[in-house]
Each structure stands twice: as structure tokens, then as C-alpha cells.
Design a protein around this motif. Structure first.
Motif, PDB file in Angstrom:
ATOM      1  N   SER A  99       0.814  -1.220   0.000  1.00  0.00           N
ATOM      2  CA  SER A  99       0.000   0.000   0.000  1.00  0.00           C
ATOM      3  C   SER A  99       0.849   1.272   0.000  1.00  0.00           C
ATOM      4  N   ILE A 100       2.139   1.145   0.220  1.00  0.00           N
ATOM      5  CA  ILE A 100       3.026   2.308   0.227  1.00  0.00           C
ATOM      6  C   ILE A 100       3.253   2.762  -1.208  1.00  0.00           C
ATOM      7  N   ALA A 101       3.059   4.051  -1.455  1.00  0.00           N
ATOM      8  CA  ALA A 101       3.139   4.596  -2.816  1.00  0.00           C
ATOM      9  C   ALA A 101       4.563   4.606  -3.366  1.00  0.00           C
ATOM     10  N   SER A 102       5.545   4.768  -2.508  1.00  0.00           N
ATOM     11  CA  SER A 102       6.931   4.800  -2.976  1.00  0.00           C
ATOM     12  C   SER A 102       7.423   3.387  -3.267  1.00  0.00           C
ATOM     13  N   PRO A 103       8.177   3.233  -4.358  1.00  0.00           N
ATOM     14  CA  PRO A 103       8.777   1.925  -4.640  1.00  0.00           C
ATOM     15  C   PRO A 103       9.769   1.536  -3.540  1.00  0.00           C
ATOM     16  N   ILE A 104       9.680   0.293  -3.096  1.00  0.00           N
ATOM     17  CA  ILE A 104      10.522  -0.191  -2.002  1.00  0.00           C
ATOM     18  C   ILE A 104      11.075  -1.561  -2.356  1.00  0.00           C
ATOM     19  N   SER A 158       4.588  -0.970  -6.021  1.00  0.00           N
ATOM     20  CA  SER A 158       5.069   0.288  -6.596  1.00  0.00           C
ATOM     21  C   SER A 158       6.448   0.117  -7.220  1.00  0.00           C
ATOM     22  N   PHE A 159       7.265  -0.752  -6.641  1.00  0.00           N
ATOM     23  CA  PHE A 159       8.583  -1.030  -7.214  1.00  0.00           C
ATOM     24  C   PHE A 159       8.422  -1.701  -8.573  1.00  0.00           C
ATOM     25  N   ASN A 160       7.531  -2.698  -8.653  1.00  0.00           N
ATOM     26  CA  ASN A 160       7.275  -3.355  -9.943  1.00  0.00           C
ATOM     27  C   ASN A 160       6.712  -2.363 -10.950  1.00  0.00           C
ATOM     28  N   ASP A 161       5.855  -1.449 -10.509  1.00  0.00           N
ATOM     29  CA  ASP A 161       5.296  -0.435 -11.403  1.00  0.00           C
ATOM     30  C   ASP A 161       6.377   0.499 -11.944  1.00  0.00           C
TER      31      ASP A 161
END
Length: 152
Positions: free
Chosen positions: A19-24, A39-42
Motif C-alpha cells: 500500500s506504500i506509494a513509494s517503490p521499495i 510500486s517497485f514493480n510499477d
């Protein structure tokens, strides 16, 4: 539901990370990726399996040729991301707001992205992990460069 029970749930933890918007991505002290969020995959526009890969391989570093591993090429010694992660691992410190402009392979094409990132140690039981949080600032960086050139 009891929050104590949720804290023990792997599914709940993964839901929070996703759910975190920043890629991690979360890595171990051997530079191997343990987990990534959606978000990382995105950011890298594919669903490549990154778990267990070295950081440069996981982020589709364009400097790596097929079958090369992150940390083994001449380019790796000048990589800001690898250097920052190494510093965080060696010294067990939080490093924030580093910048990298780098070419990545995304959907088979070379794409230049500007990323801001931070690396933070994470201790769990007897394990040492490191969380890398990214922000894609490519568009903002391009706009800033455009404004600077217009002002000149």
C-alpha cells in the motif's frame, strides 16, 4: 480484529508494504532482494521475479549484460546506488536523499530515470536487512532542467 494478531500476519505485513506509494525493496546484507512492493514493480514496468537477485539485476541496470551479476563489472564501482547500499551495510547507518540518474532496461528498451532514494537498516531477530525507498523524480528533473535552460 485484534491489532496484535495483525502484526503477526505475513499477509497483513505484505498488504502494508504494497500500500506504500513509494517503490521499495528490502535486501539482505549480501545485496540480495528479499521483497519488493507493487510500486517497485510499477516503476520498472514489469513483473520480473526479483526475489533473490542482486540489486543491480533486480532494478534492470542497463550496464549489466546477460548473465552478468551486479557488483562484478567495471561500471559497478561507480554506481551511486551500490556505493550507498555498501556504505549502509558496512556502517549500519541510515542514508537518505541520494540521487541517481541511470539507464535502465524497461520492457526491453533503455530508459533514463532520475531517482531519489534512501537506505535504512532494519533489524529483525538476528537478521540484518536494509530497506531502499525510491522516488521517481524523472519528470520533475526534466522540468527543472528545462526551466534552467529557459532562464539562461
Amino acid at each position: 480484529m485484534n491489532l496484535g494478531k495483525l502484526k503477526e500476519s505475513k499477509v497483513f505485513l505484505e498488504a502494508i508494504i504494497d500500500s506504500i506509494a513509494s517503490p521499495i525493496f528490502i535486501i539482505d546484507s549480501n545485496y540480495r532482494v528479499e521483497n519488493v512492493n507493487n510500486s517497485f514493480n510499477d516503476l520498472f514496468k514489469d513483473d520480473t521475479d526479483r526475489i533473490g537477485k542482486l540489486t543491480g539485476n533486480a532494478i534492470c541496470c542497463s550496464e549489466l549484460k546477460e548473465n552478468e551479476e551486479c557488483g562484478t563489472t567495471d561500471h559497478c564501482v561507480n554506481c551511486v546506488l551500490r556505493e550507498t547500499i555498501s556504505d549502509a551495510i558496512r556502517n549500519d547507518i541510515f542514508i537518505e536523499k541520494k540521487y541517481i540518474e541511470k539507464e535502465f532496461r524497461i520492457n526491453g528498451k533503455k530508459v533514463i530515470k532520475t531517482l531519489k532514494f534512501s537506505v535504512k537498516p532494519l533489524k529483525f531477530e538476528s537478521y540484518n536487512y536494509f530497506i531502499c525507498v525510491f522516488d521517481d523524480i524523472t519528470e520533475e528533473y526534466k522540468l527543472e532542467e528545462k526551466l534552467i535552460s529557459q532562464n539562461e
